[in-house]
Design an enzyme around this catalytic site. Structure first.
Site: not given
Length: 344
Positions: A184, A220
Site C-alpha cells: 500500500k 483489481e
C-alpha cells in the site's frame, strides 16, 4: 460531541482535534504525541517529495449498538504497514505501537466518532513518511509515523448501496509485473490517477485493471479489490500485483461461515460473463456493487466491444455479506473471529 450532520457526512476530510505522531531517528522511536498542528514541518529535500518514500493504511472505528467503541482489525493493518515499510527500506512501528497510536487517535478525537444509527464511522489514516533531507535515490533513514482521522459517512444498509459502472483498463496498468502492487504505497495510487480520471470523466465509477504482464486476467479495481459471486461460490483474483485487502479477507471468512465455497484464483477476463454479482470491496464502503462493465480496446477514443451486466440493484448474496460485516463492526452480529478491538 461535535456539531455535525451525522447522516450526511460523505467521504471527505474534516479537521478533528489532534493528530498522533512519532518520529524515528538514530535508531529509535520517540514517544507518541498528540498535536493540534495538522501541518508537517520538515525539509523540502525530504525523500517523500522526490522519491515517494511513503506508505499508508486505512481502517475504521465504530460506535456500536451497545455504545461500545470498536476498531476493526487494526492488527491486520499494522502488519500490512510493516510489509509496505519493509519494502521501502524504512523503519516502521511495531504492531503494538501501531495499535496503541490508533487507539490514542480515537480517544483524543472521540467527539468526532459518529453516534450509532447513522451508518457512519471514524476513518483512521496511519501514514509512514520519509522525512530526512536527501538528494540521491535512497530509502529514508528518518521517518515520521502519524495517525490522523476524520468522521465519514457510509451507506446505512446493503439495500441502499448504490451501484456503479466500470470500464476495463486495457491500455493502462496499475502496477508493473514483479512490482509494488501488493504493497500500500502512495506511489501506486499516483500511477492510477491518469486513467482513473479519464474513466470518471466518461461517467464510470470504477476502473478494472488486468494483470500487467498479459492483460488476460483480472487484477483489481483502481480503488479496491475485485470479488464476484458465481452460484454459491465467492471468487476473487490470486495475483502478486493485487493489494491484500483486509475487507476482502474478512468477506471471504464471512462467506465461508455462511457455507459458501471461497475461491482465490486466477480469474480470466472472459469469466466476467459467468458471474451473477460483481463488487469492488474496500474499507471505505465494504462493498460497491457493479451493475455493468464495459470492455473496449482503449479507455479513450474507442467503441465498447462488449458490456457485462449484473443488474441495477445489489445482489442478494453480496447484500448478505455486507450486512454481516457491518453487523460485526456495529456489534449487532457476534464477532466469532475476534476482529474488533473494543476500547475501554
Amino acid at each position: 460531541m461535535a456539531n455535525l450532520d451525522w447522516g450526511n457526512l460523505g467521504f471527505k476530510y474534516r479537521e478533528t482535534n489532534v493528530v498522533i505522531s512519532s518520529h524515528y531517528k538514530d535508531g529509535e522511536w520517540s514517544a507518541p504525541v498528540a498535536s493540534k498542528d495538522f501541518d508537517f514541518h520538515f525539509s523540502c529535500f525530504a525523500g517523500v517529495f522526490h522519491y515517494a518514500n511513503s506508505c499508508f493504511e486505512g481502517l475504521k472505528a465504530f460506535r456500536g449498538v451497545d455504545g461500545k467503541v470498536r476498531i476493526f482489525r487494526p492488527d491486520e493493518n499494522a502488519r500490512r504497514l510493516q510489509s509496505s515499510g519493509h519494502h521501502l527500506g524504512m523503519a516502521y512501528p511495531s504492531e503494538q505501537m501501531f495499535i496503541d497510536m490508533c487507539v490514542m487517535c480515537v480517544k483524543e478525537n472521540i467527539d468526532f466518532l459518529p453516534p450509532y444509527g447513522y451508518g457512519a464511522s471514524m476513518y483512521l489514516r496511519p501514514v509512514l513518511i520519509g522525512m530526512n533531507p536527501q538528494l540521491g535515490i535512497a530509502s529514508s533513514k528518518e521517518v515520521i509515523f502519524c495517525v490522523m482521522c476524520s468522521p465519514v459517512g457510509t451507506y446505512s444498509g446493503a439495500a441502499s448501496l448504490s451501484t456503479g459502472t466500470a470500464a476495463i483498463s486495457r491500455d493502462y496498468d496499475r502496477a508493473a509485473p514483479n512490482g509494488t502492487g501488493k504493497f500500500k504505497l502512495a506511489a501506486n495510487y499516483a500511477i492510477s490517477l491518469y486513467p482513473y480520471n479519464m474513466a470518471h470523466e466518461q461517467g464510470y465509477r470504477e476502473l478494472l485493471f488486468l494483470d500487467p504482464a498479459t492483460k488476460t486476467r483480472i487484477d483489481e479495481f483502481g480503488s479496491s479489490n475485485f470479488l464476484a459471486i458465481k452460484g454459491n461460490t465467492y471468487v476473487t483474483p490470486l495475483s502478486d500485483s493485487v493489494l491484500p485487502s483486509i475487507t476482502n479477507k474478512s468477506l471471504q471468512a464471512v462467506a465461508a461461515d455462511l457455507g459458501m465455497t471461497v475461491e482465490k484464483r486466477v480469474v480470466p477476463v472472459e469469466e466476467l460473463a459467468e458471474f451473477e454479482e460483481v463488487n469492488a470491496c474496500g474499507t471505505a464502503v465494504v462493498i460497491t456493487p457493479i451493475r455493468s462493465i464495459d470492455d473496449k480496446p482503449a479507455l479513450a477514443g474507442s467503441e465498447v466491444t462488449r458490456t457485462y451486466t449484473y443488474g441495477e440493484k445489489v445482489g442478494k448474496t453480496s447484500e448478505k455479506l455486507y450486512n454481516m460485516i457491518r453487523g460485526i463492526q456495529d456489534g449487532r452480529e457476534q464477532d466469532i473471529h475476534g476482529w474488533n478491538l473494543i476500547l475501554d
